[in-house]
Design a protein around this motif. Structure first.
Motif, short mmCIF file in Angstrom:
data_model
loop_
_atom_site.label_atom_id
_atom_site.label_comp_id
_atom_site.label_asym_id
_atom_site.label_seq_id
_atom_site.Cartn_x
_atom_site.Cartn_y
_atom_site.Cartn_z
N UNK A 1 -25.56 14.40 20.08
CA UNK A 1 -24.45 14.43 21.05
C UNK A 1 -24.35 13.09 21.76
N UNK A 2 -25.52 12.54 22.15
CA UNK A 2 -25.50 11.25 22.85
C UNK A 2 -25.03 10.13 21.95
N UNK A 3 -25.50 10.11 20.71
CA UNK A 3 -25.08 9.06 19.77
C UNK A 3 -23.56 9.12 19.62
N UNK A 4 -23.04 10.35 19.46
CA UNK A 4 -21.60 10.49 19.27
C UNK A 4 -20.85 10.02 20.53
N UNK A 5 -21.29 10.51 21.68
CA UNK A 5 -20.55 10.23 22.91
C UNK A 5 -20.68 8.75 23.32
N UNK A 6 -21.89 8.20 23.29
CA UNK A 6 -22.08 6.82 23.76
C UNK A 6 -21.42 5.84 22.78
N UNK A 7 -21.52 6.11 21.47
CA UNK A 7 -20.90 5.18 20.53
C UNK A 7 -19.38 5.24 20.65
N UNK A 8 -18.86 6.42 20.85
CA UNK A 8 -17.41 6.56 21.06
C UNK A 8 -16.97 5.77 22.29
N UNK A 9 -17.81 5.83 23.31
CA UNK A 9 -17.55 5.11 24.55
C UNK A 9 -17.61 3.59 24.30
N UNK A 10 -18.62 3.16 23.54
CA UNK A 10 -18.77 1.73 23.23
C UNK A 10 -17.57 1.23 22.42
N UNK A 11 -17.19 2.01 21.42
CA UNK A 11 -16.04 1.61 20.59
C UNK A 11 -14.77 1.50 21.45
N UNK A 12 -14.64 2.40 22.42
CA UNK A 12 -13.45 2.37 23.28
C UNK A 12 -13.39 1.08 24.07
N UNK A 13 -14.55 0.63 24.56
CA UNK A 13 -14.58 -0.63 25.32
C UNK A 13 -14.11 -1.77 24.42
N UNK A 14 -14.59 -1.77 23.19
CA UNK A 14 -14.30 -2.89 22.28
C UNK A 14 -12.85 -2.83 21.78
N UNK A 15 -12.41 -1.65 21.34
CA UNK A 15 -11.03 -1.54 20.86
C UNK A 15 -10.07 -1.76 22.04
N UNK A 16 -10.50 -1.39 23.23
CA UNK A 16 -9.68 -1.55 24.43
C UNK A 16 -9.33 -3.01 24.73
N UNK A 17 -10.10 -3.92 24.15
CA UNK A 17 -9.79 -5.34 24.35
C UNK A 17 -8.52 -5.75 23.60
N UNK A 18 -8.16 -4.99 22.56
CA UNK A 18 -7.05 -5.44 21.70
C UNK A 18 -5.68 -5.43 22.38
N UNK A 19 -5.25 -4.29 22.99
CA UNK A 19 -3.92 -4.32 23.61
C UNK A 19 -3.83 -5.34 24.74
N UNK A 20 -4.92 -5.55 25.48
CA UNK A 20 -4.88 -6.50 26.61
C UNK A 20 -5.02 -7.93 26.13
N UNK A 21 -5.89 -8.13 25.14
CA UNK A 21 -6.11 -9.48 24.62
C UNK A 21 -4.80 -10.09 24.11
N UNK A 22 -3.97 -9.21 23.60
CA UNK A 22 -2.66 -9.59 23.08
C UNK A 22 -1.76 -10.24 24.14
N UNK A 23 -2.07 -9.98 25.43
CA UNK A 23 -1.22 -10.49 26.51
C UNK A 23 -1.81 -11.70 27.22
N UNK A 24 -3.01 -12.13 26.84
CA UNK A 24 -3.65 -13.24 27.58
C UNK A 24 -2.79 -14.50 27.53
N UNK A 25 -2.27 -14.83 26.35
CA UNK A 25 -1.48 -16.06 26.25
C UNK A 25 -0.09 -15.91 26.87
N UNK A 26 0.30 -14.68 27.18
CA UNK A 26 1.65 -14.47 27.72
C UNK A 26 1.64 -14.02 29.18
#
Lengths: 312, 95
Positions: A33-58
């Motif tokens: 349960x922890x592996x599933x939940x914590x890794x899902x959480x970690x992936x969210x942090x990393x994937x979460x950079x994509x929509x915002x990173x897209x706006x850094x130059x703009x």
């Protein structure tokens, strides 16, 4: 000691609020349960950079750009804290990341929605980080030590994320009618996906009961969702934005806001990979790993060479 | 393409002069130089430290959790090592 005795002793520790540490005995299902939940959480942090990173130059000015850059850098750090916590459970970093890329592991569905305008960036900070904080503050007291410690660090850093988003929206809402309309449009698109971040309703949530018993979670999905709505409605009023829900109203008797049922069909569609950006997000992560491989290999080769020189 | 897994490092940070280095977390890096630079980027983004130690996790030796009860037993049974074990008459000061 028999399995049953071990499990009994484990539950006693949990009940006495003793944290579980990496080398302690734990039931396999607790570990999974922890592996599933914590890794899902970690992936969210990393994937979460994509929509915002897209706006850094703009970003509209240097201040907003510096702030957005700092926020995205924080998310990378948060991903790392959490990947480290997963690793203490005996799964390799490589495997954890490959599980994301193969589609086996999930990440928060919110990041499968596109950030179309600059107002989306403020709205993501306010609503998405706001919802994440609601969840993460509760997780600071989770029963697994490394996860709890990662959450404490993350919460300390995260509150600026929400405040910068809200501040950016205040500017837009007090700006031209077009800017205000842009903020309202972002609100209309992000409100429901933000509420979906708390996961399925308690009646539908498969892992909830056991997670509460093991104190991995302290509050149910619906409890956290309600707290988020209660906290956010007055913030929207100050901005002068309308929440896109005609059933939203204060319920004196319950002491909470009532709100409409979530469109669960949309929720499950996005979880299953059919959201607006699922394919794009995963492809970006896989590309980053593949195209960064030579850097990782070169760094390893350089370290090896230097170690050989030292020992020679 | 399979990658060579970088070693795991434990990170210790001294937040200011006069305090111990304290364990804050871990990270993966190919060597000590990059481990220190990554530790700076990940664990000291808000002036949390003035000095960092990194130690390869493989070099850490730890007590065995299963033997903890007997391993630490000698200290648990010696309550006379604590000042509260001793009775001192009322009125005795500065002790």
């Amino acid at each position: 000691m028999t399995q049953a005795e071990k499990e009994l002793r484990f539950q006693e520790k949990i009940d006495r609020e003793i944290k579980i540490e990496p080398n302690d005995w734990m039931p396999d299902e607790y570990r999974q349960t922890l592996v599933r939940q914590i890794s899902q959480h970690a992936h969210s942090e990393v994937v979460g950079m994509l929509p915002e990173g897209n706006w850094i130059t703009r970003a509209p000015n240097l201040r907003r750009k510096a702030v957005l850059l700092a926020k995205v850098q924080d998310e990378a750090g948060h991903g790392l804290y959490l990947y480290s916590a997963v690793e203490t459970l005996g799964t390799s970093r490589e495997q954890t990341i490959d599980d994301l890329h193969s589609g086996k592991a999930k990440y928060s569905s919110i990041f499968n929605y596109p950030a179309l305008t600059w107002a989306d960036i403020g709205t993501i900070g306010w609503l998405v980080d706001g919802a994440a904080i609601m969840n993460q503050v509760a997780l600071c007291r989770t029963s697994y030590g490394p996860y709890a410690r990662a959450m404490v660090k993350i919460c300390k850093e995260e509150s600026f994320h929400q405040r910068q988003g809200y501040e950016s929206l205040i500017k837009l809402c007090n700006g031209t009618p077009q800017q205000k309309a842009m903020a309202q449009d972002a609100m209309n698109r992000f409100w429901w996906p933000a509420l979906m971040m708390f996961g399925p309703s308690d009646a539908e949530s498969t892992h909830s009961d056991q997670s509460i018993k093991w104190k991995i979670k302290r509050f149910t999905n619906d409890e956290l969702r309600q707290s988020f709505v209660d906290a956010t409605v007055p913030q929207a009023e100050i901005l002068g934005l309308t929440i896109p829900d005609s059933n939203l109203k204060w319920n004196e008797e319950r002491g909470h806001y009532d709100f409409s049922e979530i469109d669960w069909n949309e929720f499950w569609q996005v979880v299953k990979g059919n959201g607006p950006c699922n394919k794009e997000r995963l492809a970006a992560r896989v590309k980053a790993k593949e195209e960064g491989a030579w850097v990782r290999e070169a760094a390893s080769a350089f370290a090896k060479k230097r170690a050989m020189k030292k020992s020679a | 393409m399979s990658t060579i897994e970088w070693p795991l490092w434990e990170v210790f940070i001294r937040s200011k002069q006069g305090l111990n280095h304290k364990h804050v977390g871990s990270l993966r890096a190919p060597d000590a130089t990059l481990a220190l630079e990554n530790a700076r980027d990940v664990y000291t983004r808000r002036s949390e430290g003035i000095s960092i130690w990194v130690v390869e996790s493989a070099h850490i030796h730890a007590t065995d959790i299963d033997d903890a009860a007997s391993f630490f037993e000698p200290s648990d049974t010696k309550i006379y090592r604590h000042p509260t074990f001793y009775e001192v008459p009322d009125g005795v000061k500065h002790m």
